[in-house]
Design a protein around this motif. Structure first.
Motif, short mmCIF file in Angstrom:
data_model
loop_
_atom_site.label_atom_id
_atom_site.label_comp_id
_atom_site.label_asym_id
_atom_site.label_seq_id
_atom_site.Cartn_x
_atom_site.Cartn_y
_atom_site.Cartn_z
N GLY A 37 14.20 25.91 48.13
CA GLY A 37 14.85 26.39 49.64
C GLY A 37 13.80 26.39 50.17
O GLY A 37 13.07 26.02 49.88
N SER A 38 14.06 25.70 51.25
CA SER A 38 13.06 25.54 52.41
C SER A 38 12.67 26.57 52.80
O SER A 38 11.18 26.65 53.59
N THR A 39 12.91 27.94 52.76
CA THR A 39 12.50 28.72 53.46
C THR A 39 10.95 29.46 53.20
O THR A 39 10.13 29.45 53.89
N LEU A 67 13.68 30.97 39.90
CA LEU A 67 14.56 32.25 40.11
C LEU A 67 16.03 31.21 39.49
O LEU A 67 16.77 31.67 38.77
N ASP A 68 15.79 30.09 39.65
CA ASP A 68 17.04 29.02 39.29
C ASP A 68 16.76 27.83 39.11
O ASP A 68 15.80 27.10 39.59
N TYR A 81 14.42 22.07 40.85
CA TYR A 81 13.47 23.30 40.84
C TYR A 81 11.99 23.69 40.21
O TYR A 81 11.50 24.24 41.29
N GLY A 133 15.33 34.32 49.40
CA GLY A 133 15.72 33.58 50.22
C GLY A 133 17.14 34.23 50.42
O GLY A 133 17.12 34.43 49.50
N ILE A 134 17.68 33.87 50.70
CA ILE A 134 19.21 34.07 51.19
C ILE A 134 19.96 32.28 51.45
O ILE A 134 19.50 31.94 52.28
N HIS A 139 24.45 34.40 48.92
CA HIS A 139 23.94 34.49 47.27
C HIS A 139 22.01 34.27 48.21
O HIS A 139 21.82 34.22 48.69
N GLY A 141 19.49 33.44 44.85
CA GLY A 141 19.59 32.35 43.13
C GLY A 141 20.05 31.56 43.78
O GLY A 141 20.84 30.98 44.61
N PHE A 142 21.38 31.45 42.59
CA PHE A 142 22.91 30.97 42.70
C PHE A 142 23.59 31.77 42.86
O PHE A 142 25.01 31.18 41.42
N THR A 162 27.49 26.16 49.28
CA THR A 162 25.71 25.99 48.78
C THR A 162 25.90 24.69 49.13
O THR A 162 24.41 24.42 49.50
N ASN A 166 22.96 22.64 51.12
CA ASN A 166 21.46 21.72 50.10
C ASN A 166 21.08 20.20 50.05
O ASN A 166 20.64 19.91 49.14
N ARG A 168 20.48 18.46 51.95
CA ARG A 168 19.54 17.39 52.72
C ARG A 168 18.50 17.68 51.37
O ARG A 168 17.55 16.17 51.90
N LYS A 203 21.12 32.11 59.13
CA LYS A 203 20.94 33.15 58.45
C LYS A 203 21.73 34.09 59.03
O LYS A 203 21.56 35.18 58.16
C1 GLP Z 1 19.36 27.80 47.52
C2 GLP Z 1 18.47 28.38 45.77
C3 GLP Z 1 18.38 29.78 46.54
C4 GLP Z 1 17.81 29.74 48.77
C5 GLP Z 1 18.77 28.81 48.80
C6 GLP Z 1 18.44 28.92 50.46
O1 GLP Z 1 21.13 27.56 46.81
N1 GLP Z 1 19.53 28.47 44.52
O2 GLP Z 1 17.08 30.48 46.51
O3 GLP Z 1 17.43 31.42 48.86
O4 GLP Z 1 19.12 27.88 48.76
O5 GLP Z 1 17.71 27.88 50.39
P1 GLP Z 1 17.18 27.46 52.03
O6 GLP Z 1 16.09 28.57 52.12
O7 GLP Z 1 16.72 26.06 52.63
O8 GLP Z 1 17.64 28.09 53.41
#
Ligand code: GLP
Length: 264
Positions: A37-39, A67-68, A81, A133-134, A139, A141-142, A162, A166, A168, A203
């Motif tokens: 994820g971006s965070t 994580l996933d 990932y 991240g979240i 969620h 992970g997933f 979700t 994602n 992007r 978030k």
């Molecule tokens: C995905 C990942 C998560 C991540 C979430 C948030 O769904 N599986 O692990 O925390 O995206 O991503 P972002 O940090 O891009 O907002």
């Protein structure tokens, strides 16, 4: 849960890098659980910057676990990932590919993939620090809302929201997989320490539910309330719906003052 409020993503990145380096420097061998994820990306860049500047720790004894992972992407897709972590973190840190693990999404053996990933983590002695991240729906992970709070690594169907969030990372939403293998909430809870990083206004509601809401499967990240060693690093925008912001600041300042005492 220790809640650390920071101004913005740059401060969060520095804290992520500090936390990872502290873990790697004080635990040997080390197992790191890494989120995509971006965070966390800015935090990973900071780790790489320090490594290149010769001021970071050695990662020679560190094993990485993603994580996933999406199910249904071509093995050589840059959107996996595993490829993302290699690109953003482990390759620039000079970590050998055989020290970076992710759930095995080979279609013919998907049934046993969760169990095998759990085994791999157990053989490494468990995860010392898990970065998460979240998602906007809460969620981690997933593990989408309604996930068992005791779940282990397994196959999950992604929520439409979700996939939209994602999209992007893909050319179009149609390319976003519908499925994933993810560490379960029980797996994440087994990590010795969890670092949750949340930045940005999208978030805010999930962060408030995670930290101050009831523990409930409707906000999977809220299970972290039961973990004895969680640090949540939250920037001002992501913290905007937290009611206890003042207390989190007081607690952090108090801890810093206490640490400044002789003998601490
Ligand atoms: C995905 C990942 C998560 C991540 C979430 C948030 O769904 N599986 O692990 O925390 O995206 O991503 P972002 O940090 O891009 O907002």
């Amino acid at each position: 849960m220790e809640v650390i409020l920071v101004d913005g993503p740059n401060d969060a990145a520095h804290l992520l890098a500090d936390t990872v380096e502290d873990c790697v420097a004080h635990t040997s061998p080390t197992s790191l659980g890494v989120a995509t994820g971006s965070t966390p990306v800015a935090g990973y860049s900071e780790l790489v910057r320090r490594h290149r500047a010769g001021v970071g720790p050695s990662y020679a004894d560190t094993t990485f676990f993603t994580l996933d992972e999406y199910v249904g992407l071509a093995a050589d897709s840059p959107a996996t990932y595993r490829a993302t972590i290699a690109r953003d973190l482990t390759d620039p840190l000079g970590v050998a590919a055989d020290r970076v693990h992710g759930p095995d999404t080979t279609p013919s053996t998907l049934q046993t993939a969760g169990e095998r990933y759990e085994q791999l983590i157990a053989e490494a002695g468990g995860i010392d620090l898990q970065i998460v991240g979240i998602g906007t729906d809460g969620h981690i992970g997933f593990n989408e809302p309604s996930s068992s709070l005791a779940s282990r690594t397994r196959f999950k169907t992604l929520a439409h929201s979700t996939r939209v969030d994602n999209a992007r990372f893909f050319d179009s939403i149609d390319e976003v997989p519908h499925h994933a293998l993810t560490q379960g909430l029980g797996t994440i809870m087994d990590a010795r320490k969890v670092l949750l990083v949340a930045t940005g206004p999208t978030k805010a509601s999930a962060v408030a539910a995670t930290i101050e809401g009831p523990m409930a499967a409707r906000c999977p990240a809220s299970v972290l309330q039961m973990h004895p060693h969680v640090v949540a690093v939250v920037d001002a925008e992501a913290a905007s719906q937290l009611q206890w912001r003042n207390y989190y600041r007081e607690a952090f300042d108090g801890k810093m003052r206490w640490k400044g005492q002789p003998g601490q």
